[in-house]
Design an enzyme around this catalytic site. Structure first.
Site, PDB file in Angstrom:
ATOM      1  N   GLU A  33       0.827  -1.205   0.000  1.00  0.00           N
ATOM      2  CA  GLU A  33       0.000   0.000   0.000  1.00  0.00           C
ATOM      3  C   GLU A  33       0.865   1.259   0.000  1.00  0.00           C
ATOM      4  O   GLU A  33       1.827   1.370   0.770  1.00  0.00           O
ATOM      5  CB  GLU A  33      -0.899  -0.016   1.233  1.00  0.00           C
ATOM      6  CG  GLU A  33      -1.840   1.160   1.346  1.00  0.00           C
ATOM      7  CD  GLU A  33      -2.611   1.167   2.656  1.00  0.00           C
ATOM      8  OE1 GLU A  33      -3.669   1.820   2.695  1.00  0.00           O
ATOM      9  OE2 GLU A  33      -2.162   0.528   3.635  1.00  0.00           O
ATOM     10  N   LYS A  91     -10.394   2.440  -1.582  1.00  0.00           N
ATOM     11  CA  LYS A  91     -10.457   1.791  -0.270  1.00  0.00           C
ATOM     12  C   LYS A  91     -11.769   2.123   0.440  1.00  0.00           C
ATOM     13  O   LYS A  91     -12.135   3.282   0.599  1.00  0.00           O
ATOM     14  CB  LYS A  91      -9.256   2.244   0.560  1.00  0.00           C
ATOM     15  CG  LYS A  91      -9.089   1.563   1.909  1.00  0.00           C
ATOM     16  CD  LYS A  91      -7.763   1.995   2.525  1.00  0.00           C
ATOM     17  CE  LYS A  91      -7.494   1.368   3.866  1.00  0.00           C
ATOM     18  NZ  LYS A  91      -6.166   1.772   4.392  1.00  0.00           N
ATOM     19  N   CYS A  98      -5.571  -2.842   2.724  1.00  0.00           N
ATOM     20  CA  CYS A  98      -5.206  -2.762   4.135  1.00  0.00           C
ATOM     21  C   CYS A  98      -6.392  -2.937   5.078  1.00  0.00           C
ATOM     22  O   CYS A  98      -6.832  -4.050   5.286  1.00  0.00           O
ATOM     23  CB  CYS A  98      -4.437  -1.472   4.403  1.00  0.00           C
ATOM     24  SG  CYS A  98      -3.423  -1.570   5.912  1.00  0.00           S
TER      25      CYS A  98
END
Length: 291
Positions: free
Chosen positions: A43, A116, A153
């Site tokens: 990331e 995300k 993540c």
């Protein structure tokens, strides 16, 4: 031919953006030389993890998708090597800012954008200051080398994310990450917990999973984070088939037979026996259904 080789990369990120991108390219080339067809970078690999602090100047790190220099470079690299690259980056879209990923196919063409969905906010991980919640929904893509899903993540802590991608037919799940120490309590080490949660996603969905994390000590204005690496690849029953240490640049690879895994998944019955009509509680925040 249903066999596929995937790779996870891991490295430390310094202040020199060009050096970080060059390191990423070096590891991608190494992975391709090892036979990898899909290569996962960690990331926000272009820079140190900047979300340690709330600093308005750091919004200058964001760039629109159009003419993004790193995406352009990675597209050329993907085409040259014939590999699929999920590429994490800090996106500016007019007045919105996202923690995003562009999926680049093996011919160098972009297949689509994922933003995300779950944005953390805590000591050392102050992402809500920088990122809008993603608006793309969970996505999967048909690439030259297989149908894949990618979360980013904090998404990896939510089983709903993995299940949504599996329901859309993802054969392999990918998670680029940036996770390490907890500055408010140095006795906390989430490494094993982090791995076990994702191993559960692999086992529950009977889909291999690839996780890439960074390593190194990064000093911010308000705190210092030590990223613990431990990037890994899990097989379809959640078993770790490759794992990195906590302080080294590394390329991990593993081969999977997707046809064999699909047959195993179908025979096990976990998707046959689902009862979606009983899961409406998942649409609530407090577990109480109204109506």
């Amino acid at each position: 031919m249903s066999k596929i080789t995937v790779a996870a990369t891991q490295f430390a990120c310094g202040e020199d953006k060009r050096a970080n991108i060059a390191k990423a390219e070096q590891l991608i080339r190494r992975a391709a030389a090892d036979g990898a067809q899909i290569v996962l970078l960690q990331e926000l690999f272009e820079t140190p993890y900047f979300c340690k602090d709330q600093d308005r100047e750091l919004f200058g790190l964001a760039h629109p998708v159009e003419a993004h220099p790193t995406l352009t470079r990675m597209s050329r690299l993907a085409k040259e090597l014939g590999v699929v690259l999920p590429v994490s980056f800090f996106e500016r879209a007019n007045n919105a800012y996202f923690n995003s990923l562009m999926l680049i196919d093996a011919d160098g063409e972009p297949l689509g954008l994922y933003r995300k969905s779950h944005i953390p906010d805590g000591p050392g991980y102050q992402e809500k200051f920088y990122f809008n919640p993603g608006d793309t929904g969970f996505r999967v893509w048909d690439t030259r080398h297989g149908r894949i899903g990618v979360g980013i993540c904090w998404d990896q802590w939510f089983p709903e994310c993995a299940r949504a991608m599996a329901l859309q037919g993802a054969d392999i799940l990918f998670y680029p990450s940036a996770i390490g120490s907890e500055p408010q309590d140095q006795t906390i080490n989430s490494r094993d917990h982090w791995q076990r949660v994702m191993q559960g996603h692999a086992g529950a969905n009977m889909a291999p999973l690839v996780a890439s994390n960074r390593v190194g000590r990064e000093v911010g204005k308000s705190c210092t984070l030590t990223f613990y690496g431990a990037s890994f690849i899990a097989g379809p029953t959640g078993e770790k088939v490759a794992e990195a240490g906590d302080d080294n640049d590394v390329v991990l690879t593993a081969e999977f037979d997707l046809d064999a895994i699909r047959a195993q998944r179908a025979a096990w019955g976990i998707f046959r026996d689902r009862r979606p009509e009983l899961y409406t509680t998942l649409l609530t925040l407090d577990g109480i259904e109204v109506g």
